[in-house]
Design an enzyme around this catalytic site. Structure first.
Site, PDB file in Angstrom:
ATOM      1  N   GLU A 159      -5.652  -4.453  10.586  1.00 21.49           N
ATOM      2  CA  GLU A 159      -4.625  -3.442  10.800  1.00 21.49           C
ATOM      3  C   GLU A 159      -4.932  -2.650  12.074  1.00 21.49           C
ATOM      4  OE1 GLU A 159      -2.567  -2.395   6.836  1.00 21.49           O
ATOM      5  OE2 GLU A 159      -4.363  -1.154   6.967  1.00 21.49           O
TER       6      GLU A 159
ATOM      7  N   GLY B  23       2.347   2.559  10.781  1.00 19.13           N
ATOM      8  CA  GLY B  23       3.371   3.595  10.650  1.00 19.13           C
ATOM      9  C   GLY B  23       4.068   3.974  11.950  1.00 19.13           C
TER      10      GLY B  23
ATOM     11  N   LYS C 132       0.193   4.256  -0.367  1.00 17.94           N
ATOM     12  CA  LYS C 132      -0.445   5.468   0.183  1.00 17.94           C
ATOM     13  C   LYS C 132      -0.171   6.673  -0.732  1.00 17.94           C
ATOM     14  CE  LYS C 132      -0.219   3.375   4.676  1.00 17.94           C
ATOM     15  NZ  LYS C 132      -0.232   3.522   6.120  1.00 17.94           N
TER      16      LYS C 132
ATOM     17  N   SER D 254       3.077  -1.734  10.467  1.00 14.67           N
ATOM     18  CA  SER D 254       4.508  -1.843  10.777  1.00 14.67           C
ATOM     19  C   SER D 254       5.103  -3.213  10.483  1.00 14.67           C
ATOM     20  CB  SER D 254       4.785  -1.450  12.238  1.00 14.67           C
ATOM     21  OG  SER D 254       4.446  -0.094  12.440  1.00 14.67           O
TER      22      SER D 254
ATOM     23  N   ASN E 230       0.868  -1.173   0.000  1.00 12.48           N
ATOM     24  CA  ASN E 230       0.000   0.000   0.000  1.00 12.48           C
ATOM     25  C   ASN E 230       0.905   1.224   0.000  1.00 12.48           C
ATOM     26  OD1 ASN E 230      -1.796   2.050   0.503  1.00 12.48           O
ATOM     27  ND2 ASN E 230      -2.324   1.382   2.585  1.00 12.48           N
TER      28      ASN E 230
ATOM     29  N   HIS F 126      -9.660   1.500   4.542  1.00 16.31           N
ATOM     30  CA  HIS F 126      -8.413   1.675   5.284  1.00 16.31           C
ATOM     31  C   HIS F 126      -8.651   2.670   6.421  1.00 16.31           C
ATOM     32  CE1 HIS F 126      -4.345   2.815   6.322  1.00 16.31           C
ATOM     33  NE2 HIS F 126      -3.954   1.686   5.753  1.00 16.31           N
TER      34      HIS F 126
ATOM     35  N   GLU G 139      -7.028   5.053   7.451  1.00 15.32           N
ATOM     36  CA  GLU G 139      -6.767   6.458   7.098  1.00 15.32           C
ATOM     37  C   GLU G 139      -7.947   7.052   6.328  1.00 15.32           C
ATOM     38  OE1 GLU G 139      -2.907   5.697   5.394  1.00 15.32           O
ATOM     39  OE2 GLU G 139      -2.154   5.283   7.404  1.00 15.32           O
TER      40      GLU G 139
HETATM   41  P1  PGA Z   1       2.623   0.536   7.598  1.00 14.77           P
HETATM   42  O1  PGA Z   1       1.171   0.730   6.945  1.00 14.77           O
HETATM   43  O2  PGA Z   1       3.180  -0.755   7.067  1.00 14.77           O
HETATM   44  O3  PGA Z   1       3.416   1.738   7.136  1.00 14.77           O
HETATM   45  O4  PGA Z   1       2.439   0.506   9.063  1.00 14.77           O
HETATM   46  C1  PGA Z   1       0.322  -0.359   6.715  1.00 14.77           C
HETATM   47  C2  PGA Z   1      -0.991   0.130   6.168  1.00 14.77           C
HETATM   48  O5  PGA Z   1      -1.483   1.172   6.616  1.00 14.77           O
HETATM   49  O6  PGA Z   1      -1.581  -0.502   5.268  1.00 14.77           O
END
Ligand code: PGA
Length: 253
Positions: free
Chosen positions: A168, A174, A12, A214, A10, A98, A100
């Site tokens: 998640e 992150g 982003k 992460s 992903n 997601h 976000e």
């Molecule tokens: P990350 O994000 O691996 O940077 O923690 C995962 C995600 O939000 O899909």
């Protein structure tokens, strides 16, 4: 029950033409050389890079996905992209719900479900994201939250073939922090049970449940070895070819 491991990147809101194209090309090239022949690779670049990425991965085993879609097929929805458009752009997958999107764009379970329904109707596979916040985890509500999100976000038309769930934990995205492997396995097993109640045992047994938050080369092996973890949704570490491929190589056979 063999579920094919899915290693999904992903990206982003990252990548301009040059680095985005190089990243997609790099993943396609390394995926050809990868020892793991039995896992699936997916990259989900921002909308602006879908065309370039499609060309860059052409003829490789890497699939293309998008990070969101609208639920309508077309029309007066300024700034939105429909599932049919994504299919036309070469996508096989789309991520919906997601955290976000749920936070930044106030997306509800109901809206996520409408998006998933439309995407499946357009012939895309969906990755439906769920996960608890830190406060919800601290209050012992992780399973309740995930259950409610599955019941609200996963449509009745979902099957093991057209739907992937991504667990998640919001606080792990992150941040460099992850739940313990025992916690991840507990939640994944609980998710599979809820899917079983909603969509039947056969779908639950075959449906892939990814872990995200992460995931990186140093923790991928222990996370991907868990019986109910069928791959990863990888953010930060998907932006470097070597890290993304190292995660795939760490996955269970
Ligand atoms: P990350 O994000 O691996 O940077 O923690 C995962 C995600 O939000 O899909």
């Amino acid at each position: 029950m063999v579920r094919k491991t899915l290693i999904a990147g992903n990206w982003k809101m990252n990548g301009l033409s040059e680095d985005g194209q190089a990243l997609a090309k790099g993943v396609a090239l390394e995926a050809k050389k990868a020892a793991r022949k039995d896992c699936e690779f997916l990259i989900c670049p921002p909308f602006t890079l879908l065309g370039l990425a499609k060309k860059a991965i052409k003829g490789s085993r890497v699939m293309l996905g998008a990070q969101d879609c609208h639920f309508a097929e077309k029309g007066a929805h300024t700034g939105d992209i429909s599932p049919v458009m994504l299919k036309d752009a070469g996508c096989q997958y789309v991520i919906v719900g997601h955290s976000e999107r749920r936070t930044d764009h106030y997306e509800s379970d109901e809206l996520v479900q409408k998006k998933a329904t439309a995407a499946i109707a357009a012939g895309l596979k969906v990755i439906i994201c769920i996960g608890e916040t830190e406060a919800e985890r601290d209050a012992g509500k992780t399973i309740d939250i995930c259950t409610a999100q599955i019941n609200g976000s996963v449509p009745e038309c979902s099957t093991a073939q057209n739907t992937v769930i991504a667990y998640e934990p919001v606080w792990a995205i992150g941040t460099g922090r992850t739940p313990t492997t025992a916690e991840v396995e507990d939640v994944h097993a609980a998710i599979r049970k809820v899917i079983g109640k909603k969509l039947g045992r056969a779908n639950a047994n075959k449906m892939r449940i990814l872990y995200g938050g992460s995931m990186k080369p140093s923790n991928a092996k222990e996370l991907l070895a868990l019986p109910d973890v069928d791959g990863g949704l990888i953010g930060g570490a998907s932006l470097k070819v070597a890290d993304f491929m190292a995660i795939a190589e760490a996955s269970k056979q």
